[in-house]
Motif scaffolding. Sequence first.
Motif, PDB file in Angstrom:
ATOM      1  N   SER A   1       0.842  -1.193   0.000  1.00 38.09           N
ATOM      2  CA  SER A   1       0.000   0.000   0.000  1.00 38.09           C
ATOM      3  C   SER A   1       0.883   1.251   0.000  1.00 38.09           C
ATOM      4  O   SER A   1       2.025   1.210   0.453  1.00 38.09           O
ATOM      5  CB  SER A   1      -0.922   0.001   1.220  1.00 38.09           C
ATOM      6  N   PRO A   2       0.375   2.373  -0.498  1.00 36.62           N
ATOM      7  CA  PRO A   2       1.180   3.598  -0.576  1.00 36.62           C
ATOM      8  C   PRO A   2       1.717   4.080   0.766  1.00 36.62           C
ATOM      9  O   PRO A   2       2.746   4.767   0.806  1.00 36.62           O
ATOM     10  CB  PRO A   2       0.202   4.620  -1.176  1.00 36.62           C
ATOM     11  N   ASP A   3       1.031   3.738   1.870  1.00 36.43           N
ATOM     12  CA  ASP A   3       1.522   4.167   3.181  1.00 36.43           C
ATOM     13  C   ASP A   3       2.520   3.178   3.781  1.00 36.43           C
ATOM     14  O   ASP A   3       3.054   3.397   4.876  1.00 36.43           O
ATOM     15  CB  ASP A   3       0.361   4.395   4.153  1.00 36.43           C
ATOM     16  N   GLY A   4       2.764   2.063   3.074  1.00 38.79           N
ATOM     17  CA  GLY A   4       3.746   1.096   3.538  1.00 38.79           C
ATOM     18  C   GLY A   4       3.311   0.251   4.712  1.00 38.79           C
ATOM     19  O   GLY A   4       4.126  -0.466   5.304  1.00 38.79           O
ATOM     20  N   LYS A   5       2.015   0.275   5.036  1.00 40.53           N
ATOM     21  CA  LYS A   5       1.528  -0.471   6.189  1.00 40.53           C
ATOM     22  C   LYS A   5       0.725  -1.720   5.805  1.00 40.53           C
ATOM     23  O   LYS A   5       0.327  -2.499   6.666  1.00 40.53           O
ATOM     24  CB  LYS A   5       0.659   0.432   7.072  1.00 40.53           C
ATOM     25  N   GLY A   6       0.486  -1.897   4.526  1.00 41.35           N
ATOM     26  CA  GLY A   6      -0.275  -3.055   4.054  1.00 41.35           C
ATOM     27  C   GLY A   6       0.454  -3.764   2.927  1.00 41.35           C
ATOM     28  O   GLY A   6       1.068  -3.115   2.071  1.00 41.35           O
TER      29      GLY A   6
END
Length: 227
Positions: free
Chosen positions: A151-156
Amino acid sequence: MGKFILWSRDNPVIVIVLVLAATLFFGYHAKNIQVDASAEGMMLENDPDRTFYEEIIKVFGSDNISVVYVRDPDIFTYDKLKAVEEVFYNLEQIPGVERVDGLFNTTNFKGVDGVLETNPLLDSIPEDPKELSKVREDALRSPLINKTLISPDGKGIAITVTAEHNSKDRKFSIRIADEIDRVIAPLKGKVEQAFQVGMPMTRRHLSFSMLDDQKKLVPLSIAVLLV
């Protein structure tokens, strides 16, 4: 027809017994009803659209795809990635699964000093937090991985599971969805979220929903007829 109606009027008890017997007979065998929620099951045998669909499957491969989504604010830590990695390789062992794709087997295309490097993104999971942060940055920087496997936020992170295209076994997709649920179950409690989406899960939901509707509607219809 007139004689039959008159006979029914004169023998109501026999008619009721016969109707009840027929209802019990067909009701007993109704438990064997199977629902085919596949694309082929919704098409005619010689439908041109079905022929085209089968040709597309032969050329481009199975469309029986699931995505396992795992999300956690601290997903890029050694322990959490190790738990996800174990699930990743267990998914490959599910009978009927053709391919599993994710951060653990993707290539990290990266330009270094004018040279294109094509090393694995996560050949092995480093224990050093700085190295893990670098892996995360590489994944987010890659247009082939960002918004696809991370994911773009790096959390998924996402794991894509491609199963065989099995048009003969009506319960195949249901078994695949059940097996994926079984494999990802150990992640619960270790990460914030872990669930699957995709064709097998959708087909399982459709099959169970149709059967549940029949269980409710058939007895209701019989009751209305008898009343």
